[in-house]
Design a protein around this motif. Structure first.
Motif, PDB file in Angstrom:
ATOM      1  N   GLY A 267     -84.160  13.782  30.403  1.00  0.00           N
ATOM      2  CA  GLY A 267     -82.731  14.573  30.209  1.00  0.00           C
ATOM      3  C   GLY A 267     -81.484  13.719  29.426  1.00  0.00           C
ATOM      4  O   GLY A 267     -80.332  14.016  29.421  1.00  0.00           O
TER       5      GLY A 267
ATOM      6  N   VAL B 164     -75.445  23.155  21.405  1.00  0.00           N
ATOM      7  CA  VAL B 164     -75.709  22.691  19.599  1.00  0.00           C
ATOM      8  C   VAL B 164     -75.476  21.686  19.477  1.00  0.00           C
ATOM      9  O   VAL B 164     -75.818  20.966  18.730  1.00  0.00           O
ATOM     10  N   VAL B 165     -74.481  21.807  20.236  1.00  0.00           N
ATOM     11  CA  VAL B 165     -73.399  20.141  19.330  1.00  0.00           C
ATOM     12  C   VAL B 165     -72.734  19.546  20.804  1.00  0.00           C
ATOM     13  O   VAL B 165     -72.049  20.581  22.159  1.00  0.00           O
TER      14      VAL B 165
ATOM     15  N   ARG C 157     -87.821  24.009  35.366  1.00  0.00           N
ATOM     16  CA  ARG C 157     -87.788  22.483  34.527  1.00  0.00           C
ATOM     17  C   ARG C 157     -88.157  21.075  34.770  1.00  0.00           C
ATOM     18  O   ARG C 157     -87.320  20.391  35.667  1.00  0.00           O
TER      19      ARG C 157
ATOM     20  N   GLY D 173     -82.000  24.008  23.055  1.00  0.00           N
ATOM     21  CA  GLY D 173     -83.106  23.705  24.426  1.00  0.00           C
ATOM     22  C   GLY D 173     -84.236  24.673  24.107  1.00  0.00           C
ATOM     23  O   GLY D 173     -85.421  23.975  24.486  1.00  0.00           O
TER      24      GLY D 173
ATOM     25  N   LEU E  27     -86.296  23.414  21.326  1.00  0.00           N
ATOM     26  CA  LEU E  27     -86.866  22.179  21.555  1.00  0.00           C
ATOM     27  C   LEU E  27     -88.102  22.733  22.376  1.00  0.00           C
ATOM     28  O   LEU E  27     -89.560  22.477  21.947  1.00  0.00           O
ATOM     29  N   ARG E  28     -87.529  23.514  23.608  1.00  0.00           N
ATOM     30  CA  ARG E  28     -89.167  23.882  24.120  1.00  0.00           C
ATOM     31  C   ARG E  28     -89.392  24.206  23.578  1.00  0.00           C
ATOM     32  O   ARG E  28     -90.659  24.268  24.321  1.00  0.00           O
TER      33      ARG E  28
ATOM     34  N   GLN F  82     -72.768  14.738  16.328  1.00  0.00           N
ATOM     35  CA  GLN F  82     -73.256  16.508  15.604  1.00  0.00           C
ATOM     36  C   GLN F  82     -71.736  17.632  15.267  1.00  0.00           C
ATOM     37  O   GLN F  82     -72.083  18.493  14.197  1.00  0.00           O
TER      38      GLN F  82
HETATM   39  P1  AMP Z   1     -81.200  22.775  27.475  1.00  0.00           P
HETATM   40  O1  AMP Z   1     -81.727  24.653  27.609  1.00  0.00           O
HETATM   41  O2  AMP Z   1     -79.150  23.061  26.583  1.00  0.00           O
HETATM   42  O3  AMP Z   1     -80.714  22.109  28.920  1.00  0.00           O
HETATM   43  O4  AMP Z   1     -80.875  21.115  26.850  1.00  0.00           O
HETATM   44  C1  AMP Z   1     -82.381  21.375  27.481  1.00  0.00           C
HETATM   45  C2  AMP Z   1     -82.607  19.718  26.299  1.00  0.00           C
HETATM   46  O5  AMP Z   1     -82.564  19.648  25.258  1.00  0.00           O
HETATM   47  C3  AMP Z   1     -81.701  18.475  26.455  1.00  0.00           C
HETATM   48  O6  AMP Z   1     -81.227  18.081  27.526  1.00  0.00           O
HETATM   49  C4  AMP Z   1     -81.325  17.815  25.545  1.00  0.00           C
HETATM   50  O7  AMP Z   1     -82.530  16.134  25.719  1.00  0.00           O
HETATM   51  C5  AMP Z   1     -82.521  18.430  24.338  1.00  0.00           C
HETATM   52  N1  AMP Z   1     -81.523  18.950  23.982  1.00  0.00           N
HETATM   53  C6  AMP Z   1     -81.020  20.628  23.266  1.00  0.00           C
HETATM   54  N2  AMP Z   1     -79.596  20.416  22.801  1.00  0.00           N
HETATM   55  C7  AMP Z   1     -79.241  19.059  22.005  1.00  0.00           C
HETATM   56  C8  AMP Z   1     -78.353  18.962  21.041  1.00  0.00           C
HETATM   57  N3  AMP Z   1     -77.560  19.490  20.812  1.00  0.00           N
HETATM   58  N4  AMP Z   1     -78.339  17.223  20.954  1.00  0.00           N
HETATM   59  C9  AMP Z   1     -79.183  16.745  21.565  1.00  0.00           C
HETATM   60  N5  AMP Z   1     -79.998  16.868  22.333  1.00  0.00           N
HETATM   61  C10 AMP Z   1     -79.772  18.493  23.108  1.00  0.00           C
END
Ligand code: AMP
Length: 216
Positions: free
Chosen positions: A56, A86-87, A156, A32, A35-36, A92
């Protein structure tokens, strides 16, 4: 030690994962966060992931497997890694198992954070995060400053009510089966009661892994 953290959004994986990584002296990988950061920098990865993240929804498995492979290759020389969020799908989990086999590494534990969904909704609705270092805060207004780095706290986009509901449904549909998958693979699954103070929950995490850490 290589540890996978599983659990619904808002269960505390990020906070506990950070503390665990410090305790073990290993890096934490949170897809996450990766990606951010990519969205913020407007990279091709970020542009591809943004819409799904805002709703989401999960980003595609091959995107995550690419991040996983790069990061684990880099961290491989170290002692391990804490894998936070991550998983999230069975493919995955299968992909991670393949990557670890290629690297000659094994997974030490899978920690599953258990918490009820009403608590999650109230935690996520009250959450802000640092726009710079991504540290989460509860009950601090957007626009306040981060204690760690002085960055500005923001809400967020995926902590809006509709996206929260979707993320919880996505967890049930796509991520909950991963817990059963790990259970059937190697029995390294440990469940953590994620309700309680940060210190109490961390004591459960450390106990489940049989590690001793200095107080934060
Ligand atoms: P998080 O910060 O872990 O809540 O992740 C935020 C967003 O990133 C998630 O709602 C997904 O859109 C994407 N994301 C993060 N990790 C994954 C993953 N392992 N598989 C798919 N999408 C992910």
């Amino acid at each position: 030690m290589i540890v996978v953290l599983l659990g619904p959004p808002g269960a505390g994986k990020g906070t506990q994962g950070e503390r665990l990584a410090t305790c073990l002296g290993v890096p934490k990988l949170a897809t996450g966060d990766v990606l951010r950061d990519a969205v913020k920098r407007g990279t091709p990865l970020g542009l591809a992931a943004k819409a799904a993240m805002d709703r989401g929804d999960l980003v595609p498995d091959d995107v995550i497997l690419g991040i996983m492979k790069d990061a684990l290759g880099m961290h491989n020389k170290g002692r391990g890694v804490v894998l936070d969020g991550v998983v999230r799908t069975v493919p995955q989990a299968e992909g991670l198992a393949r990557v670890l086999r290629e690297l000659g590494r094994t997974l030490d534990a899978v920690l599953v954070f258990d918490i009820d969904s009403e608590e999650l909704v109230s935690r996520l609705s009250a959450r802000t995060v640092c726009s710079n270092c991504q540290t989460p805060y509860t009950g601090r207004e957007p626009g306040s400053k981060c204690d760690k780095c002085g960055g500005t706290l923001v809400r967020r986009k995926d902590d809006e009510p509709e996206a929260i509901r979707n993320r919880l449904a996505v967890y049930e549909r796509q991520t909950a089966p991963v817990v059963a998958w790990y259970g059937a693979q190697n029995g390294a699954v440990r469940r953590i009661d994620a309700l309680g103070s940060m210190d109490d929950v961390f004591a459960r995490v450390a106990g489940a892994l049989d590690v001793t850490c200095d107080p934060a």
